[in-house]
Design a protein around this motif. Structure first.
Motif, PDB file in Angstrom:
ATOM      1  N   LEU A 144       0.917  -1.225   0.199  1.00 55.12           N
ATOM      2  CA  LEU A 144       0.042   0.000  -0.022  1.00 55.12           C
ATOM      3  C   LEU A 144       0.784   1.249  -0.060  1.00 55.12           C
ATOM      4  CD1 LEU A 144      -2.770   1.369   0.229  1.00 55.12           C
ATOM      5  CD2 LEU A 144      -2.524   1.137   2.818  1.00 55.12           C
ATOM      6  N   GLU A 145       1.977   1.298   0.922  1.00 55.35           N
ATOM      7  CA  GLU A 145       3.021   2.361   0.932  1.00 55.35           C
ATOM      8  C   GLU A 145       3.555   2.720  -0.634  1.00 55.35           C
ATOM      9  OE1 GLU A 145       5.679   2.181   4.008  1.00 55.35           O
ATOM     10  OE2 GLU A 145       3.966   2.231   5.548  1.00 55.35           O
ATOM     11  N   LYS A 146       3.897   1.608  -1.230  1.00 53.26           N
ATOM     12  CA  LYS A 146       4.446   1.652  -2.552  1.00 53.26           C
ATOM     13  C   LYS A 146       3.544   2.186  -3.605  1.00 53.26           C
ATOM     14  CE  LYS A 146       6.625  -1.076  -6.185  1.00 53.26           C
ATOM     15  NZ  LYS A 146       6.858  -2.200  -6.958  1.00 53.26           N
ATOM     16  N   LEU A 147       2.259   1.627  -3.463  1.00 56.31           N
ATOM     17  CA  LEU A 147       1.229   2.227  -4.338  1.00 56.31           C
ATOM     18  C   LEU A 147       1.043   3.688  -4.179  1.00 56.31           C
ATOM     19  CD1 LEU A 147      -1.399  -0.639  -4.534  1.00 56.31           C
ATOM     20  CD2 LEU A 147       0.027   0.240  -6.523  1.00 56.31           C
ATOM     21  N   LEU A 148       0.878   4.255  -2.904  1.00 61.56           N
ATOM     22  CA  LEU A 148       0.567   5.498  -2.708  1.00 61.56           C
ATOM     23  C   LEU A 148       1.695   6.402  -2.841  1.00 61.56           C
ATOM     24  CD1 LEU A 148      -1.216   5.175   0.809  1.00 61.56           C
ATOM     25  CD2 LEU A 148      -2.130   6.007  -1.313  1.00 61.56           C
ATOM     26  N   ALA A 149       3.018   6.013  -2.909  1.00 56.15           N
ATOM     27  CA  ALA A 149       4.111   6.774  -3.163  1.00 56.15           C
ATOM     28  C   ALA A 149       4.329   6.720  -4.744  1.00 56.15           C
ATOM     29  CB  ALA A 149       5.482   6.053  -2.573  1.00 56.15           C
TER      30      ALA A 149
END
Length: 98
Positions: free
Chosen positions: A85-90
Motif C-alpha cells: 500500500l505504501e508503495k502504491l501511494l508513493a
C-alpha cells in the motif's frame, strides 16, 4: 513516506511479567506435584495422574506455540500488505493524466 511512521509498535513483555509467569508456572507445577505425591491412593493412580499432568503441560506448550506462530504469520502478512500500500501511494501521482 517515512519508514518511522509506518513502523509497527511491537508490544514487549517486561522482565517483571516474565518473572511472574515463571514463578506462577513453578508454583502451580509444585502444587500439582505435591498434591499427587500426598494423595491417599494407590501408586498406579498417582502415576496415572502424573502422566496426565505431564501430557497437559506439554500440550499447553504446543498450543501456545501454535497460537504464537499463527499470530506472527498474520503480522508478516499485514506488514507485506502495508508495504504494498505504501508503495502504491508513493508511486501515485494525482495530477498525472489518465
Amino acid at each position: 513516506m517515512s519508514s518511522n511512521v509506518s513502523k509497527a509498535v511491537r508490544p514487549a513483555n517486561t522482565g517483571a511479567f516474565f518473572l511472574q509467569a515463571v514463578v506462577s508456572f513453578a508454583v502451580s507445577a509444585g502444587a500439582i506435584g505435591l498434591g499427587i505425591a500426598y494423595l491417599p491412593v494407590a501408586a498406579w493412580v498417582r502415576a496415572f495422574l502424573a502422566v496426565g499432568t505431564l501430557y497437559l503441560v506439554t500440550s499447553t506448550f504446543t498450543l501456545a506455540k501454535c497460537v504464537r506462530d499463527r499470530q506472527e504469520a498474520s503480522e508478516v502478512t499485514t506488514r507485506i500488505d502495508q508495504a504494498r500500500l505504501e508503495k502504491l501511494l508513493a508511486e501515485h501521482d494525482p495530477f498525472k493524466p489518465v
